[in-house]
Design a protein around this motif. Structure first.
Motif, short mmCIF file in Angstrom:
data_model
loop_
_atom_site.label_atom_id
_atom_site.label_comp_id
_atom_site.label_asym_id
_atom_site.label_seq_id
_atom_site.Cartn_x
_atom_site.Cartn_y
_atom_site.Cartn_z
N ASN A 28 5.34 1.42 -4.75
CA ASN A 28 3.90 1.71 -4.77
C ASN A 28 3.08 0.42 -4.82
O ASN A 28 2.45 0.07 -5.82
CB ASN A 28 3.53 2.60 -5.95
N VAL A 29 3.09 -0.29 -3.69
CA VAL A 29 2.35 -1.55 -3.58
C VAL A 29 1.41 -1.46 -2.38
O VAL A 29 1.80 -1.02 -1.29
CB VAL A 29 3.30 -2.75 -3.40
N ILE A 30 0.17 -1.87 -2.59
CA ILE A 30 -0.80 -1.98 -1.51
C ILE A 30 -1.30 -3.42 -1.47
O ILE A 30 -1.73 -3.96 -2.50
CB ILE A 30 -1.99 -1.02 -1.70
N ALA A 31 -1.24 -4.05 -0.30
CA ALA A 31 -1.75 -5.41 -0.12
C ALA A 31 -2.65 -5.43 1.11
O ALA A 31 -2.30 -4.84 2.15
CB ALA A 31 -0.62 -6.41 0.03
N SER A 32 -3.80 -6.08 1.00
CA SER A 32 -4.74 -6.09 2.13
C SER A 32 -5.64 -7.31 2.07
O SER A 32 -5.86 -7.91 1.02
CB SER A 32 -5.59 -4.82 2.11
N ASN A 33 -6.12 -7.68 3.25
CA ASN A 33 -7.11 -8.74 3.38
C ASN A 33 -6.60 -10.06 2.80
O ASN A 33 -7.17 -10.62 1.85
CB ASN A 33 -8.44 -8.34 2.72
N LEU A 34 -5.51 -10.55 3.39
CA LEU A 34 -4.90 -11.79 2.94
C LEU A 34 -4.98 -12.83 4.05
O LEU A 34 -4.78 -12.53 5.23
CB LEU A 34 -3.43 -11.57 2.59
N ILE A 35 -5.26 -14.06 3.66
CA ILE A 35 -5.20 -15.21 4.56
C ILE A 35 -4.10 -16.14 4.04
O ILE A 35 -4.15 -16.57 2.88
CB ILE A 35 -6.54 -15.95 4.64
N VAL A 36 -3.13 -16.42 4.88
CA VAL A 36 -1.99 -17.25 4.51
C VAL A 36 -2.04 -18.51 5.37
O VAL A 36 -1.97 -18.44 6.60
CB VAL A 36 -0.66 -16.50 4.73
N THR A 79 2.39 -0.61 1.56
CA THR A 79 1.44 -0.65 2.66
C THR A 79 0.74 -2.01 2.65
O THR A 79 0.16 -2.40 1.62
CB THR A 79 0.39 0.46 2.54
N ILE A 80 0.81 -2.71 3.77
CA ILE A 80 0.19 -4.03 3.90
C ILE A 80 -0.68 -4.02 5.15
O ILE A 80 -0.23 -3.56 6.22
CB ILE A 80 1.25 -5.13 4.00
N SER A 81 -1.91 -4.52 5.04
CA SER A 81 -2.79 -4.51 6.21
C SER A 81 -3.77 -5.69 6.17
O SER A 81 -4.06 -6.25 5.11
CB SER A 81 -3.58 -3.20 6.25
N ASN A 82 -4.22 -6.04 7.36
CA ASN A 82 -5.27 -7.06 7.53
C ASN A 82 -4.84 -8.41 6.96
O ASN A 82 -5.33 -8.88 5.93
CB ASN A 82 -6.58 -6.61 6.88
N VAL A 83 -3.89 -9.02 7.67
CA VAL A 83 -3.35 -10.31 7.25
C VAL A 83 -3.44 -11.28 8.42
O VAL A 83 -3.04 -10.97 9.54
CB VAL A 83 -1.89 -10.20 6.79
N THR A 84 -3.96 -12.46 8.15
CA THR A 84 -3.94 -13.56 9.10
C THR A 84 -3.10 -14.67 8.50
O THR A 84 -3.29 -15.04 7.34
CB THR A 84 -5.35 -14.09 9.39
N MET A 85 -2.15 -15.20 9.28
CA MET A 85 -1.24 -16.19 8.69
C MET A 85 -0.79 -17.23 9.69
O MET A 85 -0.73 -16.98 10.91
CB MET A 85 -0.02 -15.49 8.08
N SER A 86 -0.50 -18.41 9.16
CA SER A 86 0.19 -19.45 9.92
C SER A 86 1.40 -19.88 9.09
O SER A 86 1.26 -20.25 7.92
CB SER A 86 -0.72 -20.64 10.20
N THR A 87 2.59 -19.79 9.68
CA THR A 87 3.81 -20.12 8.97
C THR A 87 4.61 -21.15 9.76
O THR A 87 4.62 -21.12 10.99
CB THR A 87 4.67 -18.88 8.71
N LYS A 88 5.28 -22.03 9.03
CA LYS A 88 6.01 -23.11 9.69
C LYS A 88 7.28 -23.43 8.92
O LYS A 88 7.44 -23.03 7.75
CB LYS A 88 5.14 -24.36 9.80
N GLU A 108 12.65 1.20 2.01
CA GLU A 108 12.17 2.32 2.81
C GLU A 108 10.67 2.52 2.64
O GLU A 108 10.07 2.12 1.64
CB GLU A 108 12.90 3.61 2.44
N ASP A 109 10.10 3.13 3.66
CA ASP A 109 8.69 3.49 3.66
C ASP A 109 7.81 2.25 3.54
O ASP A 109 7.06 2.07 2.58
CB ASP A 109 8.38 4.49 2.55
N ILE A 110 7.90 1.39 4.56
CA ILE A 110 7.14 0.15 4.61
C ILE A 110 6.24 0.20 5.85
O ILE A 110 6.72 0.41 6.96
CB ILE A 110 8.05 -1.09 4.72
N THR A 111 4.94 0.01 5.66
CA THR A 111 4.00 -0.04 6.78
C THR A 111 3.22 -1.34 6.72
O THR A 111 2.59 -1.66 5.69
CB THR A 111 3.03 1.14 6.75
N ILE A 112 3.26 -2.10 7.80
CA ILE A 112 2.53 -3.37 7.90
C ILE A 112 1.70 -3.32 9.18
O ILE A 112 2.24 -3.09 10.26
CB ILE A 112 3.49 -4.57 7.92
#
Length: 446
Positions: A262-270, A292-301, A326-330
């Motif tokens: 039961n985790v919700i993550a949203s509106n993240l800048i990485v 549930t994870i939504s609205n993420v902008t990221m740069s990874t290296k 199980e039950d992961i939505t991104i």
């Protein structure tokens, strides 16, 4: 009840230890049923302090509460940690309620005092051939250090708001087996070379909101696990509106036998980070579900060293039998990355994963020749990826049931030094999967 610590003898000179006045103020408020301990502008050097029920520690603008830089000033607080052993802390509370750290001031944890920046944390094959620039990306070597600088155990109604926390030597804010947690509008800024310097780590906690925070961390910015109580889930957590930079994962869920749900993550800048999202169940009976994870902008290296992760924007991994994800939505993710999305199961122990509205643009990266030879599943075994110099698949998915890839756009990043690599996805042993509108972009993207 309001007590200014200077009224009890605290001196804002940065050289006089003030824990006696601060602890006395906290104790007085606690004994009267609650109150506020005010730290005014100035630098207050202190040894460890115990926080207590119904007391707010309030740091005014310009106040710096500076932890002792001497390891001999730290003592065992009476809690044994499954990973770190006997806990040593600067600020700590156990079995308390209604605790706040608030204001516009700064807690300086003196982390650099416990590090040797001239040495790398681990010895690895590539170490002797690194350039000076690459060496500055590696983990430095800790000396003896406080291992849980700001620590809560079995507490209720914890509030952290407005403050800045800098230079942690290890996990920064560590909350264990607690509930009703709100962390709002704080800054955590650590040295990026310091290993294990997580920003916020919740172990077996419930009902937490982490919102509108800024992180620079050598380890995970926000981590959810059950390390200190493997059988108690970490559950009902919201992470939102955060800006994150890390040498590990911006948001990690799960580790070994941890239970997360039961985790919700949203509106993240990485920003300029090693990993974006990391979801792991890699012990003997761990799980992560209902995320549930939504609205993420990221740069990874890819960074030089032995950091966990190699530039992946998203990793969902259960590489050991007995675990479940199980039950992961991104959804709604824009990623500029130097490595693949990884969905890596074993014997179909990853189920019902949806990746939707994802834009991913892949670049080769200067550290790829030395540090991308394996699929990074640490602390599990990392399988070789022999084609690492000619393939950067936009996704590598294995042993997954009901994987949905919807509205995916993948392509080359404009900043890559070359485009002589294949970015097509790799898939192994998938069942009941749906791919819709998965499109390769022919345009290079900055």
């Amino acid at each position: 009840m309001i007590i200014n610590i200077t009224e009890l003898g605290a001196k804002p000179d940065g050289i006089t230890f003030c824990e006696g006045a601060i602890q006395k103020a906290i104790d007085m408020c606690h004994e009267k049923g609650g109150g506020r301990v005010v730290v005014p502008a100035g630098v207050y050097l202190s040894r460890p302090i115990e926080l207590k029920s119904n007391v707010t520690l309030y740091l005014e603008e310009g106040a710096i509460l500076k932890a002792s830089p001497y390891i001999e000033d730290y003592f065992k607080i009476g809690y044994y940690h499954n990973e770190w052993g006997d806990v040593t802390s600067f600020l700590f509370a156990m079995n308390q309620k209604n605790i706040s750290i608030d204001g516009k001031g700064t807690i300086d944890l003196s982390g650099n005092s416990f590090m040797d920046f001239s040495q790398a944390f681990n010895i690895f094959d590539e170490l002797q051939n690194l350039t000076p620039e690459q060496f500055e990306e590696t983990e430095c070597k800790p000396k003896f250090r406080p291992n849980q600088p700001i620590f809560f155990y079995n507490c209720g109604n914890i509030n952290l708001s407005g403050i800045s926390i800098i230079d942690s030597p290890c996990w920064t804010v560590c909350i264990h087996s607690s509930k009703f947690i709100k962390i709002n509008s704080i800054k955590i800024v650590n040295n990026l070379r310091v290993p294990n310097s997580d920003g916020i780590h919740l172990c077996s906690c419930e009902n937490a909101i982490i919102t509108s925070n800024f992180f620079v961390c050598g380890d995970d910015c926000v981590a959810l696990s059950s390390i200190t109580n493997w059988e108690k889930p970490c559950e009902n957590v919201i992470v939102s509106n955060c800006i994150m930079q890390t040498r590990s994962a911006a948001l990690r869920m799960g580790h070994l036998d941890s239970k997360i749900k039961n985790v919700i993550a949203s509106n993240l800048i990485v920003l300029n980070s090693n990993r974006g999202i990391a979801i792991f169940a890699n012990g003997k009976n761990g799980y992560v579900k209902h995320v549930t994870i939504s609205n993420v902008t990221m740069s990874t290296k890819i960074f030089a060293g032995t950091w966990w992760g190699k530039g992946e924007p998203i990793v969902i991994a259960a590489p050991e039998e007995g675990n479940l994800i199980e039950d992961i939505t991104i959804s709604n993710v824009k990623a500029f990355s130097e490595n693949s999305i990884v969905v890596y199961g074993k014997n179909k122990n990853i189920k019902n994963v949806t990746l939707k509205d994802i834009d991913i643009y892949l670049s080769f990266g200067k550290n790829r020749p030395q540090f991308a030879k394996r699929i990074d599943l640490l602390p599990s075994e990392c399988p070789d990826f022999t084609e690492y110099m000619r393939k950067i698949p936009w996704i590598f998915a294995k042993d997954t049931v009901n994987l949905k890839l919807l509205n995916i756009n993948y392509g080359y990043g404009l900043n890559s030094p070359n485009k002589d690599y294949d970015i097509e996805g790799l898939f192994e042993n998938l069942t009941n999967c749906l791919f819709s509108n998965v499109v390769k972009s022919e345009k290079f993207v900055v």
